[in-house]
Scaffold this motif. Structure first.
Motif: not given
Length: 292
Positions: A28, A30, A157-158, A189, A191, A244, A248
């Protein structure tokens, strides 16, 4: 460097040489980080590993799945002229001389029943809720995980609090990383932090929020759209969208049917109401008292 790190770990082979160390992977990260670009070389690598390998890709809808397949396939075909890309509605596929194939599939129950995927890629995991997760995993997870050389790779992405599949996997992945114990699940991850000091990220001044993204985006300084001015332009399109996509961060969804979050943000002022201001509340009632 972040791409090299991801694949150095994701493609680690078991010590006995009999399969992948991590048959399940979630990354996950950006937007504008090159995650879609990675799908072509990963697919090409897997198709070349063994004859008659079946590789699949999906996203939040059937149309999106076909789009992801087409982008990756065109990249592969430019690099390998012997690979054929066949376009036919609902029967799109990319074929290698060794019999390997690459196909998109719609995210629905039974989508891969009867298949034995060497690789299944699920893009934009944020779009799936917990019920869809259950249906999808019933469709392809058993076939993948019974094959020592099968692998499920998810990217996203988130999302929001409704992104059931992503949120559950994110919590599971964080727990795996924090435990430090060996795991068949590889989790990555990138972010921004949820806040700086006592200030939540969503409440930071615009310039401070943009600098925070620049400090944590893996392609800052490497991508023409990851600059201070370009990010300020993106922030102007909506703070929720910005957090988001480029931070992220998972965001809370406001009630549907009232005001779209991004519309609200474009109209709202970030300045606080002065403590000396007199605030009034007015209620208008229709003449016969039905509505207010």
């Amino acid at each position: 460097p972040h791409q090299r790190y991801t694949w150095d770990v994701s493609l680690e082979v078991r010590a006995d040489g009999q399969g992948w160390e991590h048959p399940e992977v979630l990354k996950t990260i950006q937007r504008q980080s090159g995650k879609s670009f990675e799908q072509a070389p990963l697919t090409g690598q897997r198709a070349a590993m063994a004859p008659d390998s079946s590789i699949f890709i999906t996203a939040q809808s059937g149309d999106k799945a076909v789009s992801r397949w087409a982008v990756a396939s065109r990249t592969i075909c430019r690099a390998q002229p012997e690979v054929r890309m066949l376009v036919s509605t609902a029967h799109e596929r990319t074929l290698w001389p060794n019999g390997s194939s690459f196909r998109p599939f719609a995210p629905k129950e039974g989508a891969l029943d009867g298949e034995t995927p060497a690789l299944a890629q699920v893009d934009e995991l944020w779009a799936f809720d917990a019920m869809q997760q259950d249906l999808m995993e019933q469709s392809f997870a058993p076939a993948i995980f019974m094959n020592p050389w099968g692998q499920l790779i998810k990217t996203s992405t988130a999302g929001t609090e409704r992104s059931g599949w992503l949120n559950a996997d994110r919590e599971r992945g964080r727990a795996v990383v924090e435990s430090g114990a060996p795991s068949s699940f590889a989790y990555f991850e990138w972010g921004i932090p949820e806040g700086v000091g006592d200030t939540a990220a969503i409440d930071l001044p615009d310039d401070a929020l943009v600098r925070l993204v620049l400090d944590h985006h893996p392609l800052a300084g490497r991508h023409p759209r990851i600059t201070f001015d370009a990010l300020m332009d993106e922030l102007g399109k909506g703070r929720t969208r910005f957090l988001r996509g480029l931070g992220n961060l998972t965001v809370e969804v406001r009630a549907e049917g009232i005001v779209d979050p991004e519309v609200w943000e474009r109209q709202a002022q970030r300045a606080k109401i002065p403590t000396t201001a007199v605030v009034g509340i007015g209620v208008d009632v229709d003449p016969i008292g039905r509505e207010s």
